[in-house]
Design a protein around this motif. Structure first.
Motif, short mmCIF file in Angstrom:
data_model
loop_
_atom_site.label_atom_id
_atom_site.label_comp_id
_atom_site.label_asym_id
_atom_site.label_seq_id
_atom_site.Cartn_x
_atom_site.Cartn_y
_atom_site.Cartn_z
N ILE A 29 45.39 10.27 28.83
CA ILE A 29 45.84 9.29 28.44
C ILE A 29 45.88 8.29 28.99
O ILE A 29 45.13 7.49 28.56
CB ILE A 29 47.95 9.20 27.86
CG1 ILE A 29 48.03 10.33 27.00
CG2 ILE A 29 47.90 7.81 27.11
CD1 ILE A 29 47.43 10.73 25.61
N LYS B 5 48.92 3.47 23.28
CA LYS B 5 47.08 4.05 23.27
C LYS B 5 47.70 4.34 21.32
O LYS B 5 49.25 5.07 21.87
CB LYS B 5 46.46 4.92 23.39
CG LYS B 5 45.44 4.49 24.35
CD LYS B 5 44.93 5.88 25.18
CE LYS B 5 43.94 4.77 26.05
NZ LYS B 5 42.83 5.70 27.45
N ALA C 167 47.32 7.45 18.83
CA ALA C 167 46.32 8.72 19.31
C ALA C 167 46.85 10.04 17.98
O ALA C 167 47.22 9.91 17.43
CB ALA C 167 47.25 10.02 20.86
N LEU D 165 44.84 15.01 19.83
CA LEU D 165 44.28 13.93 20.88
C LEU D 165 42.69 13.57 21.09
O LEU D 165 42.14 13.03 22.40
CB LEU D 165 45.23 14.84 22.16
CG LEU D 165 46.44 14.77 22.18
CD1 LEU D 165 46.56 15.79 23.57
CD2 LEU D 165 47.11 13.73 22.17
N VAL E 160 40.96 9.71 22.92
CA VAL E 160 42.22 9.48 23.63
C VAL E 160 41.94 9.40 24.43
O VAL E 160 42.64 8.05 24.95
CB VAL E 160 43.56 10.80 23.35
CG1 VAL E 160 43.74 11.50 24.37
CG2 VAL E 160 44.67 9.04 23.93
#
Length: 394
Positions: A167, A207, A209, A213, A216
């Motif tokens: 992430i 974030k 997302a 994903l 991301v």
């Protein structure tokens, strides 16, 4: 607020509480860690009906000589199962998981969620209905002393590990992640603390997302709450049109709204919802969605020396940001701490916490809880009788 309920009592240390609501069977699953010996801590569970009845209890997992810590869980109504994830602290610190059926009769094999270089810690679990999968978000502490935030997708039907994503990473440490899934936008919010530099105040970043994903890892972090005072913890929940954060800031608890795209709603540092000064120790707090864009938050507080109580607030969404006022949930003698909460669609919420009530010492800490009823109507017809309401107001 209902009466205090003993959920689990023994002569051991019980802590690290989690609670999840089962929408199919109208019951709550409570999870916690129990210290069984010098080097053994296992994960245990108790089902509770919305009427307060204690249903079955069972051991989720135990390994001699290994600490199993900080359980987190999410519920899949498609399979009538939960994914429970925890820290496996043995020769290494990894993240493990196990799918369990709603009645405890089905216990799928334990599997590894995250392992490898570094120390994987502090997992948080969310479930995405659109793709029928779980997302486990966790922090990874590298040997250099810097930690980052990672995420692992888990297929709900068979715990097959789908894509993994970093992430966020960088020279600054990131820790204390929280995750929430918004059905309307079909997006996750992943929020966490970021330390700009050693010794500096932490800021809250994160974030938005996609469920797969994609992108991301390279997406820019969004600043939710800038650094301005000591921030110890953050928790997130999803509403109809966005999200809400609760966090500690300079010995108070505050709330901030986020739009679906992650844009902050309200004052830069949120609105204060606590009235008492909270403990200078690491603060434990939680938040759950109630209806639409309303939420409930709970935290531990320290109004007097050597005493920690449990407080909560119903949080209302407003154009100027979420607002709420603290109310006492548990203020008996000794120290109650580490609260978690979940809410039923009826507005009945269960707040659970660790409580050394019997002995009054940390060597014997039990799991207790209280129901908090927050009916939808607030005009005198709190039982939800819409016929009576419509006859009163044409």
């Amino acid at each position: 607020v209902g009466p205090a309920m003993p959920i689990w009592e023994d002569d051991k240390l019980n802590y690290g509480v989690e609670v999840v609501f089962n929408t199919l069977h109208d019951e709550f699953l409570v999870l916690w860690s129990t210290e069984q010996g010098t080097y053994t801590t296992d994960i245990n569970a108790q089902w509770i009906g919305t009427d307060g009845s204690l249903l079955s209890s069972f051991n989720v997992h135990s390994i001699a000589g290994v600490w199993l810590l900080y359980p987190s869980a999410a519920f899949s109504p498609v399979h009538d199962e939960y994914l429970v994830s925890w820290v496996h602290y043995g020769a290494e610190m990894d993240v493990a998981g196990r799918r369990i059926g709603s009645n405890g009769a089905v216990m799928h094999p334990v599997f590894s969620v995250a392992s490898g270089p570094g120390f994987q810690d502090n997992p948080r679990v969310s479930y995405a209905s659109s793709v029928d999968e779980y997302l486990v978000v966790y922090q990874n502490l590298w040997l250099s002393g810097v930690s980052d935030i990672d995420a692992q997708r888990v297929r709900a039907s068979d715990n097959f590990l789908l894509s993994w994503a970093n992430i966020a990473t960088g020279s600054e440490s990131r820790y204390g992640p929280t995750v929430a899934y918004n059905e309307a936008s079909d997006r996750y919010l992943v929020a966490y603390l970021r330390e700009p530099k050693a010794g500096a105040d932490d800021e809250i970043v994160g974030k938005i997302a996609l469920t797969n994903l994609d992108g991301v890892s390279v997406a820019a972090e969004q600043l939710f709450v800038p650094a301005n005072g000591s921030t110890q913890a953050v928790a997130a929940a999803a509403g109809t049109d966005g999200y809400a954060l609760v966090f500690s800031r300079d010995f108070s608890v505050r709330a901030l709204g986020l739009a679906e795209d992650g844009s902050p709603i309200g004052p830069t540092h949120g609105n204060q919802i606590s009235m008492h000064t909270i403990s200078s120790d690491p603060v434990f707090l939680d938040i759950a969605s109630l209806w639409a864009n309303d939420y409930v938050a709970a935290w531990d507080t320290a109004p007097t020396l050597n005493s920690s109580d449990i407080a909560a607030a119903r949080i209302f969404a407003e154009p100027s940001g979420p607002i709420g006022v603290e109310a006492a949930v548990e203020d008996r003698a000794y120290e109650q701490y580490w609260p978690a909460l979940a809410c039923a669609p009826s507005g009945r919420c269960l707040v659970v916490y660790s409580d050394p009530w019997n002995a009054g010492v940390d060597a014997d800490t039990d799991i207790w809880g209280r129901f908090v009823d927050l009916p939808y109507f607030a005009d005198g017809f709190e039982d939800g009788d819409t016929v009576a309401w419509s006859s009163t107001v044409p």
